[in-house]
Scaffold this motif. Sequence first.
Motif: not given
Length: 135
Positions: A9-22, A102-112
Amino acid sequence: MFFLLLTLGAIGLPTTSGFTGEFLSLLGAFRAAWGAWEAGVAWPLWLVGFAVTGVVLGALYMLWFAQRFLFGKLKAPHLPLADLSAREAAILGAIVVAMFALGLFPDEPLRKTELAARQYQQLVETGGKAFASVR
């Protein structure tokens, strides 16, 4: 298992929150650099290239570290280690679930946070003059 999942998750594997941020960080940097390139300035694209290189090198280092830490040879005798307690496993399990959620459903935190991000962008673009009346 938890160590490896959180490393991925820290290296940004797809479907993790790290991927969304990177992805969002690099996308924003690339869009800004591309706009500068269209205006005739090429050096921001080099900075984005360095950023991508840093992401790749960081991922390689973390995978190398995890491989050595988890599967490397023991250098000294050690005492047997106990497994995680139920409470520790539950806490780490909740963190892993949150990482994938957070990696699969980043929409809600991004909207806020979208309004605050747009206001900050406007503040940066205007040099702080956009909100002078608010102060």
